[in-house]
Design a protein around this motif. Structure first.
Motif, PDB file in Angstrom:
ATOM      1  N   GLY A   1      45.258  37.161  44.026  1.00 47.50           N
ATOM      2  CA  GLY A   1      45.893  36.379  42.981  1.00 47.50           C
ATOM      3  C   GLY A   1      46.628  37.171  41.918  1.00 47.50           C
TER       4      GLY A   1
ATOM      5  N   GLN B   1      41.474  34.900  42.506  1.00 43.27           N
ATOM      6  CA  GLN B   1      41.231  36.214  41.956  1.00 43.27           C
ATOM      7  C   GLN B   1      39.781  36.615  42.159  1.00 43.27           C
ATOM      8  OE1 GLN B   1      42.752  36.200  37.987  1.00 43.27           O
ATOM      9  NE2 GLN B   1      43.001  38.424  38.058  1.00 43.27           N
TER      10      GLN B   1
ATOM     11  N   ARG C   1      49.586  38.141  41.847  1.00 42.54           N
ATOM     12  CA  ARG C   1      51.027  37.891  41.720  1.00 42.54           C
ATOM     13  C   ARG C   1      51.404  37.275  40.382  1.00 42.54           C
ATOM     14  NH1 ARG C   1      49.453  33.548  44.887  1.00 42.54           N
ATOM     15  NH2 ARG C   1      50.249  31.491  44.249  1.00 42.54           N
ATOM     16  N   LYS C   2      50.497  36.464  39.854  1.00 40.46           N
ATOM     17  CA  LYS C   2      50.817  35.823  38.574  1.00 40.46           C
ATOM     18  C   LYS C   2      50.734  36.808  37.419  1.00 40.46           C
ATOM     19  CE  LYS C   2      49.044  31.516  40.315  1.00 40.46           C
ATOM     20  NZ  LYS C   2      47.662  31.268  40.765  1.00 40.46           N
ATOM     21  N   LYS C   3      49.830  37.789  37.565  1.00 38.20           N
ATOM     22  CA  LYS C   3      49.654  38.750  36.482  1.00 38.20           C
ATOM     23  C   LYS C   3      50.785  39.779  36.475  1.00 38.20           C
ATOM     24  CE  LYS C   3      45.405  37.247  35.778  1.00 38.20           C
ATOM     25  NZ  LYS C   3      45.008  36.562  34.556  1.00 38.20           N
TER      26      LYS C   3
ATOM     27  N   PRO D   1      54.238  39.924  37.994  1.00 37.07           N
ATOM     28  CA  PRO D   1      55.320  39.322  38.800  1.00 37.07           C
ATOM     29  C   PRO D   1      56.308  40.348  39.348  1.00 37.07           C
ATOM     30  CG  PRO D   1      55.567  38.802  36.467  1.00 37.07           C
ATOM     31  CD  PRO D   1      54.224  39.432  36.617  1.00 37.07           C
TER      32      PRO D   1
END
Lengths: 653, 530
Positions: A383, A458, A385-387, A389
């Motif tokens: 997870g 995550q 990718r959101k943290k 980018p």
């Protein structure tokens, strides 16, 4: 005209010396990093200037003699540089990617105790690598060849307080030395063989000119090239000498990106390219190279399937991709091999730097939460990718590129290799099968990595997971540049069949064409075959990606079941086919035993035994004879009488 | 002054001893200062040799001095006959260069009888210089024996725990060799007189011209070769070396490694090989075999040592194997490699012994297991040790590479091709034992509390190492400074050794302008001794 060529290695050398000697006093990270990166960039500018000059120049081979190095009788050796299309491509890759990684390191190594030492080593590496690719004779190349080995040693062991790091450093250097043994033997035999024909030289241009003096396909040329190839397997981590590269991941991540992915490990490929004239004359060696390359591509990929350490996956991926390059060289697709070398430098550097960015972020988060979890274990990720980018997007682009999805850089280079391995006069359909299978696995494990790291929920420890920052701009800028190159870098080599002109191929033609023509190396086959093969390889890649998606996104419990089902196979793959253990058993331990035996057995017992024995005998005789010197008159009188009796007796009888 | 520069240089240290005699024995600083000054002046006296371009043009003997010394008619005649050529030049320079360094290195290490110690070092220097410049075989023998005595005392008086055993072993080994050589010298003299060729005492240039029968050459080569092989030392005559090195004080080890061992290799090049060229081919395969065994054997044994000094000592056996292999290749590249490797070994192994000395002075132990993590405490030391380590491994760009490369290349071009293949594995093994010891001593965390307070190198210690580092890179990057002065002499010497009689070199002329090199000078070799 190309007289400023020497500046290219000179700049980083100066940087290394400045930071090495004065870095401790300078202290300021911005200054240290600025000096190192700035000089690297200057080197890049000079390289670019020379590259473009060469692009427009009719004469494609330029030598620059700097000074005499060794001059002993007929053996005359110079410090000399050589610029031709091949080395021009290499200096662009080395200085270009090198500059970016230097920049990246400023952010990545921030706060490190011996920041200056790192940059000094990194600059020194760049110097050595540039000497390697610019070297005008085999010995200047060898300076670079061993020099990069030295820097690799220094940088793998950078965190020298860690036992595993210094052990990995030793392993890297020593295994490389095994390869260097081959390189040296090759050099000696070649020099001797040419000297027999009256040519005393180690100069590459002269070697290329006089290569025809040796018997094509003969024993001598086969031995020479096999020796050189042994050298290449060491430096480029091929079977049987690949074991050091995964361990080399002990070094800081920028090092892994620069040395153990983009530049140094490709030296073996470059060296074969540099001496392509000799290799082309030895079909047996070429076949060996192709098989070793294909097998390495395949086996390293299998190991990559099961690793959990993000850098280890990339390491095996590197070994595997290098296998592709060797496969290319082996089937005579020299320019395709160099092409893949270049695109690989883009996407693999980007992948390593991306992984470094993730590690850096996680490390930061763990540090914040006072945790000691392993920031490199993908099972602790997910997870992200959101943290992060930017890291995610560049990483994804590079992953697509390495998987061989059409119109990304890796597709063009990989496909050309696969086509040649099938259609070349030196190719074979089994080689293609190996390559295609490895391509499928590559797509699988790379997307497995992406899914485990960036997708899903995550899995990072709850106390840390909200503290993962996107990396600073010194890290993200190189990522974006490299990601961009991974995206478009292939367009300079679009094959004819897809409507391109393959300008890359044309640019390198002066280096490779002669040997290919002279030895009848070319790829043949219909367009239909070529299209079909291309379609198959793309399909295989997509299957790989899809499988990864199913296993790691759709049904995350699948891998566990899979491992349980094939526990034996998994264990073998996870433990890297037990190659390290095998080498310990066959080489390391016997050597230690023999050493101890020679010391305690031969030296102390036998040789010293004889020496001390002699002393003992002399002493014994001496102390025996001592009794004859008793000092008592009657003893002497007695002996005299006995003597007289004996003498008389002797004469009488 | 240039007329007797060599004599001045050789005997200046003796003058120093004379001065020492009149100094108070308890003023250590003064004694050391004077000795250092004497050795520096000696170095200064020798310096013009290094810059003299006559060596680049002529391979013969220069700076000749000749005085009749002992003349008992036909019965015995020897002369003070000295000179230097491109072969001895750099060995002489190495000696005058390394002696001040060793004296400076003992500054804090020696406490017992400083006067005697310093006198021994100076006496040793005279002995070594004399041996390198002697052109009279008997004069050589005198200097050769002269070196033995101070070395024996250096080990026996100022050595470690086992010093008596080591000193006696050293003495007996070398004395056995010396005796054999003495017998051989007398025999040569006898032969020379028989043939009436000798008019000049034991002048080696006359001895070169003797045309001894093969049988005589065979036995004489055996005697000389045996004696020199002990000194080199060649396997299996090497076992005195680890003991002598381990027990000797640092200064003794440095001189022993840097210069004394070179007496053996130099002896082969100057005496054994050119004096008996007919017997030489018989022995070469055997000697080359022993050299290769020495390389591999020395490396493997070095790898397993637990005492750093012993490790370095065994590594010497391996390094000198390269020297001998290069010399036995009997061509210019091999000889050049062997000769430069002699200098290299002096510099690099000398430096290693100094490094071990630094550690020993701080911790009074040399056991590898006692250390670990030293790099964190002594960063400057770590850097210097690293450079020396890689020079010893033979990394290109350092001196070690040039020597090993040329020696191996020479061997590859000669009949010793297969020997060379095996010798090349030494390149791998050297990395194994050196990097392993470096790792165990320097890397990791400090686990032994006694290492917590290690002090980094002092200014004096750095000053000792810097000149050595300079030459590590100088020889590595621009060895022509040295080769240019060695080449003419080596060509003459190869001619004398009958290089093409051995039939291991096939020198071809370069084809039309390729690799513009000058030709090797031993085309018409047989003329000299047929």
């Amino acid at each position: 005209m190309y007289s400023n060529l020497w500046l290219i290695p000179f700049f980083p050398l100066i940087g290394s010396i400045i930071n090495g000697l004065f870095g401790k006093k300078i202290k300021n990270e911005a200054v240290i990093g600025g000096i190192a990166t700035g000089l690297m960039f200057l080197s890049f500018l000079v390289a670019a200037q020379n590259f473009f000059k060469l692009l427009g120049d009719k004469e494609k081979v330029h030598e620059l003699v700097i000074a005499s190095w060794m001059s002993v009788g007929n053996f005359q050796l110079n410090w000399e540089l050589l610029l031709d299309p091949l080395s021009a491509v290499m200096i662009m890759v080395v200085t270009g990617v090198g500059t970016l990684i230097h920049l990246y390191s400023i952010g990545y190594m921030h706060g490190d105790e011996s920041f200056y030492r790192f940059f000094s080593y990194l600059n020194l590496f760049a110097f050595a690598m540039l000497m390697l690719v610019l070297g005008g004779n085999a010995l200047v190349m060898f300076i670079g060849w061993e020099g990069v080995g030295l820097c690799s040693y220094l940088l793998i062991g950078y965190y020298y307080e860690k036992k595993s790091a210094s052990t990995a450093a030793n392993k890297a250097f020593i295994v490389n030395r095994v390869g260097d043994f081959g390189f040296l033997c090759g050099l000696f035999v070649l020099f001797w063989a040419l000297a027999e024909k009256g040519v005393w030289t180690l100069n590459f241009v002269e070697i290329a000119e006089s290569g025809h003096l040796l018997e094509s396909g003969g024993l001598l040329i086969t031995v020479v090239t096999l020796c050189f190839f042994l050298g290449a397997t060491g430096k480029s981590a091929q079977i049987p000498l690949f074991t050091w590269l995964p361990d080399a991941m002990e070094g800081p991540t920028p090092v892994s990106a620069l040395i153990h992915a983009a530049t140094m490990v490709t030296a073996g490929v470059y060296m074969i390219g540099r001496m392509n004239g000799l290799f082309a004359m030895a079909p047996a060696t070429m076949m060996t190279i192709a098989i070793v390359g294909g097998l390495t591509a395949f086996f390293a990929a299998t190991i990559g399937l099961a690793q959990n350490d993000i850098k280890r996956v990339l390491a095996y991926s590197t070994v595997s991709q290098l296998g592709y390059m060797f496969l290319a060289m082996g089937v005579g697709a020299f320019s395709a091999g160099i092409f893949h070398l270049m695109t690989h430098a883009f996407f693999k550097a980007c992948l390593f730097l991306g992984s470094g960015s993730v590690i850096h972020g996680l490390h930061h988060a763990y540090h914040h939460a006072h945790l000691h979890d392993d920031p490199q274990d993908m099972r602790n990720m997910g997870g992200i990718r959101k943290k992060m980018p930017i890291t995610f997007i560049t990483f994804l682009v590079s992953t697509i590129a390495i998987s061989g999805i059409p119109f990304f850089s890796g597709f063009f280079s990989k496909d050309e290799i696969l086509w040649w391995s099938f259609g070349s006069t030196r190719g074979h359909c089994l080689l293609w099968v190996l390559g295609a299978a490895a391509a499928g696995m590559t797509a699988f494990y790379m997307f497995r990595l992406v899914f485990m790291t960036f997708f899903g929920e995550q899995k990072t420890d709850a106390r840390a997971k909200d503290h993962i920052p996107e990396s600073p701009f010194t890290i993200t800028i190189p990522l974006m540049v490299l990601g961009f190159l991974a995206l478009i870098g292939g367009y300079i080599g679009v094959p004819k069949i897809l409507g391109g002109a393959n300008r890359f191929h044309a640019f390198l033609a002066p280096v490779f064409e002669h040997a290919q023509h002279a030895n009848e190396i070319h790829a043949h086959g219909s367009h239909a075959t070529e299209y079909t093969l291309m379609a198959i390889s793309v399909a295989i890649a997509i299957i790989g990606i899809f499988t990864a998606w199913v296993m790691y996104v759709k049904n995350p419990e699948l891998p566990g079941k899979f491992v349980a089902r094939f526990a034996g196979a998994h264990r073998v793959i996870f433990n890297k086919w037990y190659i390290d253990e095998l080498y310990d058993f066959v080489f390391v331990n016997p050597c230690k035993k023999i050493g101890t035996f020679l010391w305690r057995g031969v030296d102390v017992k036998i040789v010293d035994g004889v020496v001390n024995g002699c002393a003992w005998v002399v002493k014994g005789i001496g102390s025996g004879l001592r009794y004859t010197q008793s000092g008592y008159l009657y003893n002497y009188a007695m002996i005299m009488v006995v003597g007289v009796v004996l003498i008389v007796g002797f004469f009488v009888f | 002054m240039a007329d007797n520069l060599l004599s001045l240089m050789t005997f200046f240290p003796l003058l120093g001893i004379l001065i020492l005699l009149f100094l108070p024995r308890d003023n250590g600083g003064l004694l050391k200062g004077v000795t250092l000054a004497v050795s520096l002046i000696t170095f200064a006296i020798s310096l013009p040799l290094a810059f003299d371009n006559v060596f680049t043009t002529s391979g013969g003997m220069h700076y000749r001095e000749f005085y009749q010394w002992i003349n008992i008619g036909d019965f015995f005649q020897m002369n003070y006959n000295i000179g230097v050529d491109g072969i001895s030049l750099w060995l002489v320079m190495l000696t005058t260069f390394i002696t001040p360094i060793t004296i400076l290195s003992t500054w804090d290490a020696v406490e017992k009888n400083i006067k005697g110690f310093m006198a021994m070092l100076l006496l040793l220097e005279t002995g070594m210089l004399g041996a390198f410049i002697s052109l009279d075989l008997f004069l050589f023998y005198i200097f050769w024996e002269l070196m033995l005595i101070p070395m024996y005392f250096l080990i026996g008086i100022w050595g470690g725990k086992n010093r008596i055993y080591a000193a006696v072993k050293f003495f007996i080994y070398t004395a056995v060799g010396s005796l054999l050589m003495l017998v051989a010298i007398i025999f040569v003299y006898y032969f020379a007189q028989q043939s009436g060729a000798l008019t000049n005492g034991f002048g080696i240039q006359e001895l070169y011209k003797l045309d001894l029968p093969y049988n005589a050459q065979f036995w004489l080569f055996l005697a000389f070769g045996f004696s020199f092989a002990i000194k080199v030392p060649m396997f299996p005559l090497h076992t005195w070396l680890p003991d002598a090195h381990t027990e000797a004080p640092t200064a003794g080890s440095v001189i022993l490694a840097a210069v004394l061992l070179k007496m053996g290799t130099y002896g082969y090049v100057r005496f054994a090989m050119p004096m008996f060229p007919d017997a030489l081919p018989t022995f070469i395969p055997f000697l080359a075999f022993l050299s290769v065994v020495g390389i591999i054997y020395g490396s493997l044994v070095a790898m397993m040592q637990d005492d750093i000094k012993k490790l370095v000592a065994y590594s010497s056996v391996a390094h000198l194997g390269f020297v001998m292999l290069g010399v036995f290749a009997m061509n210019l590249q091999g000889l050049a490699g062997g000769m430069i490797q002699m200098i290299n070994h002096g510099i690099s192994t000398g430096a290693l012994f100094l490094i071990v000395g630094f550690l020993y002075e701080r911790r009074h132990t040399r056991l590898i297991t006692e250390f670990g993590g030293v790099a964190t405490k002594m960063p400057i030391f770590a850097t210097i040790f690293m450079i020396v380590t890689f020079s010893s491994i033979g990394l290109p760009g350092t001196n070690g590479f040039v020597g090993e490369f040329l020696a191996l290349m020479g061997a590859f071009q000669s009949g010793l091709r297969w020997y060379a293949v095996f010798a090349t594995t030494g390149v791998i093994l050297a990395a194994v034992y050196m990097l392993w010891v470096y790792q165990r001593v320097m890397f990791g965390k400090v686990t032994n509390p006694e290492n917590e307070n290690l002090k980094d190198l002092s200014a004096r210690e750095i000053a000792i190492m810097l000149p050595l580092l300079l030459f590590i890179f100088w020889i590595g990057i621009a060895p022509n400074t040295f080769f240019s002065k060695m080449n003419p002499a080596m060509e003459l010497m190869l001619e004398q050794m009958g290089a093409d009689k051995v039939a291991v070199v096939e020198m071809h002329q370069p084809a039309d302008g390729h690799a513009a090199g000058h030709t090797n000078g031993h085309a018409d070799t047989n003329a000299d001794h047929q």
